[in-house]
Design a protein around this motif. Structure first.
Motif, PDB file in Angstrom:
ATOM      1  N   LYS A  87       3.474 -29.914   3.458  1.00 45.21           N
ATOM      2  CA  LYS A  87       4.460 -30.194   1.812  1.00 45.21           C
ATOM      3  C   LYS A  87       4.346 -31.711   3.055  1.00 45.21           C
ATOM      4  O   LYS A  87       5.409 -32.872   2.527  1.00 45.21           O
ATOM      5  CB  LYS A  87       6.170 -29.041   1.768  1.00 45.21           C
ATOM      6  N   LEU A  88       5.101 -31.624   4.168  1.00 46.36           N
ATOM      7  CA  LEU A  88       5.313 -32.642   4.996  1.00 46.36           C
ATOM      8  C   LEU A  88       4.557 -33.925   5.003  1.00 46.36           C
ATOM      9  O   LEU A  88       4.801 -34.602   4.815  1.00 46.36           O
ATOM     10  CB  LEU A  88       6.130 -32.057   6.217  1.00 46.36           C
ATOM     11  N   ARG A  89       3.100 -33.202   5.018  1.00 44.13           N
ATOM     12  CA  ARG A  89       2.252 -34.352   5.402  1.00 44.13           C
ATOM     13  C   ARG A  89       1.877 -35.169   3.816  1.00 44.13           C
ATOM     14  O   ARG A  89       1.769 -36.633   3.911  1.00 44.13           O
ATOM     15  CB  ARG A  89       1.130 -33.870   5.596  1.00 44.13           C
ATOM     16  N   LEU A 121       5.356 -42.168   1.619  1.00 46.70           N
ATOM     17  CA  LEU A 121       6.701 -42.746   2.760  1.00 46.70           C
ATOM     18  C   LEU A 121       5.448 -44.156   3.079  1.00 46.70           C
ATOM     19  O   LEU A 121       6.177 -44.998   3.775  1.00 46.70           O
ATOM     20  CB  LEU A 121       6.776 -42.131   3.598  1.00 46.70           C
ATOM     21  N   ALA A 122       4.302 -43.943   4.218  1.00 50.10           N
ATOM     22  CA  ALA A 122       3.568 -44.976   4.511  1.00 50.10           C
ATOM     23  C   ALA A 122       3.387 -46.025   4.013  1.00 50.10           C
ATOM     24  O   ALA A 122       3.420 -46.867   3.959  1.00 50.10           O
ATOM     25  CB  ALA A 122       2.129 -43.824   4.826  1.00 50.10           C
ATOM     26  N   ILE A 123       3.023 -45.865   2.395  1.00 46.74           N
ATOM     27  CA  ILE A 123       3.166 -46.478   1.243  1.00 46.74           C
ATOM     28  C   ILE A 123       4.258 -47.253   0.390  1.00 46.74           C
ATOM     29  O   ILE A 123       4.661 -48.698   0.442  1.00 46.74           O
ATOM     30  CB  ILE A 123       2.284 -45.852   0.045  1.00 46.74           C
ATOM     31  N   LEU A 143       7.045 -23.880  15.885  1.00 46.62           N
ATOM     32  CA  LEU A 143       8.287 -25.117  14.781  1.00 46.62           C
ATOM     33  C   LEU A 143       7.487 -26.315  15.898  1.00 46.62           C
ATOM     34  O   LEU A 143       8.231 -27.527  14.936  1.00 46.62           O
ATOM     35  CB  LEU A 143       9.363 -24.669  15.906  1.00 46.62           C
ATOM     36  N   ASP A 144       7.066 -26.321  17.466  1.00 52.54           N
ATOM     37  CA  ASP A 144       6.773 -27.684  17.239  1.00 52.54           C
ATOM     38  C   ASP A 144       5.341 -28.610  16.348  1.00 52.54           C
ATOM     39  O   ASP A 144       6.037 -30.226  15.870  1.00 52.54           O
ATOM     40  CB  ASP A 144       5.578 -27.463  18.287  1.00 52.54           C
ATOM     41  N   TYR A 145       4.826 -27.817  14.920  1.00 53.66           N
ATOM     42  CA  TYR A 145       4.344 -28.667  14.008  1.00 53.66           C
ATOM     43  C   TYR A 145       5.221 -29.471  13.522  1.00 53.66           C
ATOM     44  O   TYR A 145       4.739 -30.073  13.928  1.00 53.66           O
ATOM     45  CB  TYR A 145       3.398 -27.430  13.221  1.00 53.66           C
ATOM     46  N   ILE A 146       6.029 -28.559  12.671  1.00 55.62           N
ATOM     47  CA  ILE A 146       7.461 -29.390  12.277  1.00 55.62           C
ATOM     48  C   ILE A 146       7.958 -30.652  12.819  1.00 55.62           C
ATOM     49  O   ILE A 146       8.004 -31.783  12.809  1.00 55.62           O
ATOM     50  CB  ILE A 146       8.088 -28.187  11.814  1.00 55.62           C
ATOM     51  N   SER A 186       7.103 -38.174  12.884  1.00 53.68           N
ATOM     52  CA  SER A 186       6.032 -39.340  12.831  1.00 53.68           C
ATOM     53  C   SER A 186       6.414 -39.658  11.228  1.00 53.68           C
ATOM     54  O   SER A 186       6.149 -40.579  11.123  1.00 53.68           O
ATOM     55  CB  SER A 186       4.562 -38.343  11.709  1.00 53.68           C
ATOM     56  N   ILE A 187       7.230 -39.135  10.627  1.00 56.12           N
ATOM     57  CA  ILE A 187       8.059 -39.837   9.066  1.00 56.12           C
ATOM     58  C   ILE A 187       8.625 -40.243   9.868  1.00 56.12           C
ATOM     59  O   ILE A 187       9.081 -41.869   9.206  1.00 56.12           O
ATOM     60  CB  ILE A 187       8.556 -38.190   8.418  1.00 56.12           C
TER      61      ILE A 187
END
Length: 303
Positions: free
Chosen positions: A123-125, A131-133, A170-173, A179-180
């Motif tokens: 979902k975050l990706r 958001l990148a757009i 949790l490191d993945y999140i 990144s976000i």
């Protein structure tokens, strides 16, 4: 429905019902589950409802050390089958699944939160790509509001449960959070963090908690009613106070599961806080904003 159950527990939210039975002997647990499910099916018929066996799933939650290969079976008996005392029964058995989404959380048969972490990251990706757009069309303040309303709410849902899992999960999140935030902050802030090789400043600039501190804060809020049960250490008179003190005793635990219970996790989190924050949690009910600000201030880069 809850009143007809004889063995086990029933948890309900709106139209979602979860039936749980537990026993050291899997065959006994299977028998109790079948008996309870039969009672629910009879109750549903009496009140004019029908149990949809296609939407009802069965999951066998057990330790990862349990390698016994035993296939459990629970059958959805129909009304006619009960009248015929299960003679020539051709009723459908419930589907056994390894994981299932219940109230927004992915429950794994080993109680491993890895699948749910993957679900959150997916979902975050999706939010990250949007958001990148948008970053070329709207200012930082709007981007931050979008993050709080979408990404932060997704991370925070059920966090006091799945947030106690392994740090490597949790490191993945955490990496996705960075990144976000690198997308939504002004370019000069991003370059400054890159120059200092410390992206924790992003959390401080945006006034947003990382997944690790957000887990601690959510746990403190949810376990506030248990603060009277904390066991404080006895200190001799005249001992000089320092900024950080381990004021609370930790109970003895034998495994990782014990470390994830509130009896261990809550005092452990408090012991990591300054004495002032510990006192605020113990003595007041409006502590969340002050402790949140403490976490955000801790992201400031020390020079």
């Amino acid at each position: 429905m809850c009143n007809v159950i004889k063995e086990g527990s029933v948890y309900q939210f709106a139209d979602d019902t979860c039936l749980i039975t537990a026993h050291r002997d899997i065959k006994v647990a299977e028998r109790h589950m079948q008996q309870n499910f039969d009672l629910i099916c009879k109750w549903a018929h009496d009140v004019g409802l029908v149990i949809n066996s296609n939407k009802t799933k069965l999951i066998h939650i057990r330790s990862s050390h349990n390698t016994a290969d035993y296939s459990i079976k629970v059958i959805t008996h129909e009304h006619d089958c009960f009248h015929n005392k299960h003679q020539n029964c051709s009723c459908k058995a419930l589907e056994i699944v390894q994981q299932h989404k219940y109230l927004g959380l992915i429950i794994d048969e080993r109680f491993n939160w890895g699948p749910h972490i993957q679900h959150v990251c997916h979902k975050l990706r999706a939010i990250q790509s949007k958001l990148a757009i948008l970053k070329y069309k709207v200012p930082y303040k709007i981007l931050r509001l979008i993050y709080l309303s979408m990404a932060d709410s997704i991370i925070g849902y059920g966090l006091s449960s799945y947030g106690k899992t392994y740090k490597t999960y949790l490191d993945y999140i955490y990496k996705l959070q960075i990144s976000i935030l690198k997308i939504i902050v002004p370019k000069k802030v991003k370059l400054e963090c890159k120059k200092n090789n410390d992206y924790n400043d992003l959390f401080n600039y945006c006034k947003i908690l990382s997944i690790f501190d957000k887990t601690k804060l959510h746990t403190l809020i949810e376990e506030n009613q248990n603060k009277s049960k904390l066991n404080k250490k006895k200190r001799p008179d005249g001992l000089r106070n320092i900024l950080y003190q381990k004021s609370f005793n930790l109970p003895k635990v034998n495994n990782v599961y014990g470390q994830r219970t509130w009896m261990y996790y809550l005092p452990n989190v408090l012991n990591e806080l300054p004495l002032e924050m510990q006192n605020i949690f113990v003595t007041t009910d409006k502590f969340s904003s002050k402790i949140k600000n403490h976490f955000i201030d801790s992201y400031k880069r020390t020079t």
